[in-house]
Design a protein around this motif. Structure first.
Motif, PDB file in Angstrom:
ATOM      1  N   ASN A   9       0.817  -1.213   0.000  1.00  0.00           N
ATOM      2  CA  ASN A   9       0.000   0.000   0.000  1.00  0.00           C
ATOM      3  C   ASN A   9       0.852   1.265   0.000  1.00  0.00           C
ATOM      4  O   ASN A   9       1.903   1.314   0.653  1.00  0.00           O
ATOM      5  N   GLY A  11      -0.348   4.124   1.317  1.00  0.00           N
ATOM      6  CA  GLY A  11      -1.210   4.944   2.157  1.00  0.00           C
ATOM      7  C   GLY A  11      -0.516   6.220   2.597  1.00  0.00           C
ATOM      8  O   GLY A  11       0.697   6.275   2.731  1.00  0.00           O
ATOM      9  N   SER A  15      -4.339  10.078   0.357  1.00  0.00           N
ATOM     10  CA  SER A  15      -5.415   9.761   1.285  1.00  0.00           C
ATOM     11  C   SER A  15      -4.937   9.982   2.713  1.00  0.00           C
ATOM     12  O   SER A  15      -3.745   9.859   3.011  1.00  0.00           O
ATOM     13  N   PRO A  47      -4.449   4.087  -2.128  1.00  0.00           N
ATOM     14  CA  PRO A  47      -5.625   4.713  -1.529  1.00  0.00           C
ATOM     15  C   PRO A  47      -5.761   6.177  -1.948  1.00  0.00           C
ATOM     16  O   PRO A  47      -4.775   6.931  -1.952  1.00  0.00           O
ATOM     17  N   ASP A  49      -8.719   9.577  -1.510  1.00  0.00           N
ATOM     18  CA  ASP A  49      -9.956  10.062  -0.907  1.00  0.00           C
ATOM     19  C   ASP A  49     -10.803  10.787  -1.954  1.00  0.00           C
ATOM     20  O   ASP A  49     -10.269  11.360  -2.912  1.00  0.00           O
ATOM     21  N   ASP A  85      -7.876   2.341  -4.815  1.00  0.00           N
ATOM     22  CA  ASP A  85      -8.775   2.154  -3.677  1.00  0.00           C
ATOM     23  C   ASP A  85      -9.384   3.479  -3.245  1.00  0.00           C
ATOM     24  O   ASP A  85      -8.656   4.400  -2.862  1.00  0.00           O
ATOM     25  N   HIS A  87     -10.566   5.353  -0.591  1.00  0.00           N
ATOM     26  CA  HIS A  87     -10.378   5.141   0.840  1.00  0.00           C
ATOM     27  C   HIS A  87     -11.486   5.795   1.663  1.00  0.00           C
ATOM     28  O   HIS A  87     -11.942   5.229   2.658  1.00  0.00           O
ATOM     29  N   ASN A 138     -12.757   1.455   0.805  1.00  0.00           N
ATOM     30  CA  ASN A 138     -11.762   0.848   1.683  1.00  0.00           C
ATOM     31  C   ASN A 138     -12.373  -0.108   2.706  1.00  0.00           C
ATOM     32  O   ASN A 138     -12.007  -1.281   2.766  1.00  0.00           O
ATOM     33  N   GLU A 280      -5.211  -5.274   2.893  1.00  0.00           N
ATOM     34  CA  GLU A 280      -4.391  -4.665   3.942  1.00  0.00           C
ATOM     35  C   GLU A 280      -4.080  -5.699   5.009  1.00  0.00           C
ATOM     36  O   GLU A 280      -4.955  -6.455   5.431  1.00  0.00           O
ATOM     37  N   TRP A 313       0.253  -3.364   4.478  1.00  0.00           N
ATOM     38  CA  TRP A 313       0.077  -1.982   4.933  1.00  0.00           C
ATOM     39  C   TRP A 313       1.225  -1.671   5.886  1.00  0.00           C
ATOM     40  O   TRP A 313       1.316  -2.272   6.930  1.00  0.00           O
TER      41      TRP A 313
END
Length: 337
Positions: A9, A11, A15, A47, A49, A85, A87, A138, A280, A313
């Motif tokens: 990921n 992340g 996001s 990810p 948003d 993704d 999220h 997510n 994840e 993750w």
């Protein structure tokens, strides 16, 4: 169907971060993608948003779509697949879903329309890249939204497929996208759908000392360890740790614990011929290093035994980043798992 084996990921890039164009342009570079590819990963889970992709009046932020397209080009250059993704969605934030207005996605017609519309826009932008999969959301927290989410996921899939004919579509269950709720999803009509789940069990170990988990104890937790220790100390955490209380083997939390938890999801998905994907899983950087490696060894072994692809993750920061200093002592062994 996109084949996903071993991923990671990204992340904290597009996001779960304040709006910052400098961050968007510098947090991850092509050097990071090169590093990921060189360590035998075959895909990236990215990810994003909803407010990274659209304005409050639902207009696409084209500059940000171009940033994603740049990531896609990087992935293509290094022979990596990409899971896009969503999220966080308008009307639903898994971090604050108990607050008023944060669950509109499951009750409000306009929020549902906006969700589907965003995915149609995403599909239009990336339909020509068949190595890009679309993960609808997510994670959904509350069990009460299981039916509403299942219906919305199927409806969204149908609308995406009118635009993007070849992209794999991914979605999961509820209770923080747990493996145990995969069976609450109805059989998809679409033939290019994959079910996903997240795996952070037992939470007392993987999230030890995490400030954002209500009533998380503030002491070191080892893995593997005595089941009674885990059960007693997981009581204050509540529903997020509930899987530990139904475990049949009362002696030890070890490899069989993971195999047992994932088995039901595997059987259901296998019965209806839908592939499974663990989008994840990981361990907080506050956990003991040796125990962290033990946990990864067991979980990866179980996932592989069931033929389930996975994405660690996380790559960088977010309290779980495997590129951070905490993982230095185990990083070489980690990549031999």
């Amino acid at each position: 169907m996109l084949e996903l084996k071993q991923g990671i990921n990204l992340g904290g890039w597009f996001s779960q971060t304040p709006p910052d164009e400098t961050h968007y342009n510098e947090f991850i570079t092509i050097k990071d993608i090169e590093w990921i590819a060189s360590h035998n990963f075959d895909h990236i889970r990215l990810p994003v948003d909803y407010d990274f992709l659209e304005t409050q009046d639902c207009q696409p932020v084209e500059a940000h779509y171009e940033l994603i397209k740049k990531v896609i080009y990087w992935c293509k250059a290094y022979n990596l697949k990409l899971v896009l993704d969503l999220h966080k969605a308008y009307g639903y934030d898994f971090n604050t879903d108990s607050k008023k207005g944060n669950t509109l996605l499951f009750s409000d017609k306009e929020a549902k329309k906006r969700f589907i519309s965003l995915w149609k826009t995403i599909a239009e932008h990336f339909k020509s890249y068949d190595f890009v999969a679309f993960e609808l959301l997510n994670q959904v927290v509350n069990l009460e939204y299981a039916s509403a989410w299942d219906k919305l996921a199927q409806k969204t899939t149908k609308q995406i497929r009118k635009i993007a004919k070849n992209n794999t579509i991914i979605y999961g269950g509820v209770l923080w996208n747990s493996a145990e709720t995969i069976g609450l999803l109805s059989r998809p009509k679409d033939k290019n759908v994959m079910f996903t789940f997240h795996y952070y069990e037992p939470l007392l170990f993987t999230h030890q000392r995490a400030e954002w988990i209500t009533n998380m104890p503030d002491f070191e937790v080892l893995y593997p360890d005595n089941a009674e220790f885990y059960q007693i100390n997981s009581v204050p955490i509540g529903v997020q740790a509930k899987s530990i209380f139904s475990y049949r083997n009362k002696e030890k939390i070890a490899k069989y614990f993971h195999s047992d938890l994932i088995l039901k999801a595997f059987r259901y998905s296998n019965d209806i011929c839908i592939p499974l994907y663990c989008g994840e899983f990981g361990v907080i950087d506050k956990a003991p290093v040796e125990s962290t490696l033990n946990w990864f060894k067991d979980v990866i072994s179980v996932l592989k035994s069931y033929g389930i692809g996975y994405a660690v993750w996380n790559y960088k920061d977010m309290n779980f980043g495997i590129s951070g200093s905490h993982y230095t002592k185990l990083i070489d062994e980690f990549f031999t798992l």
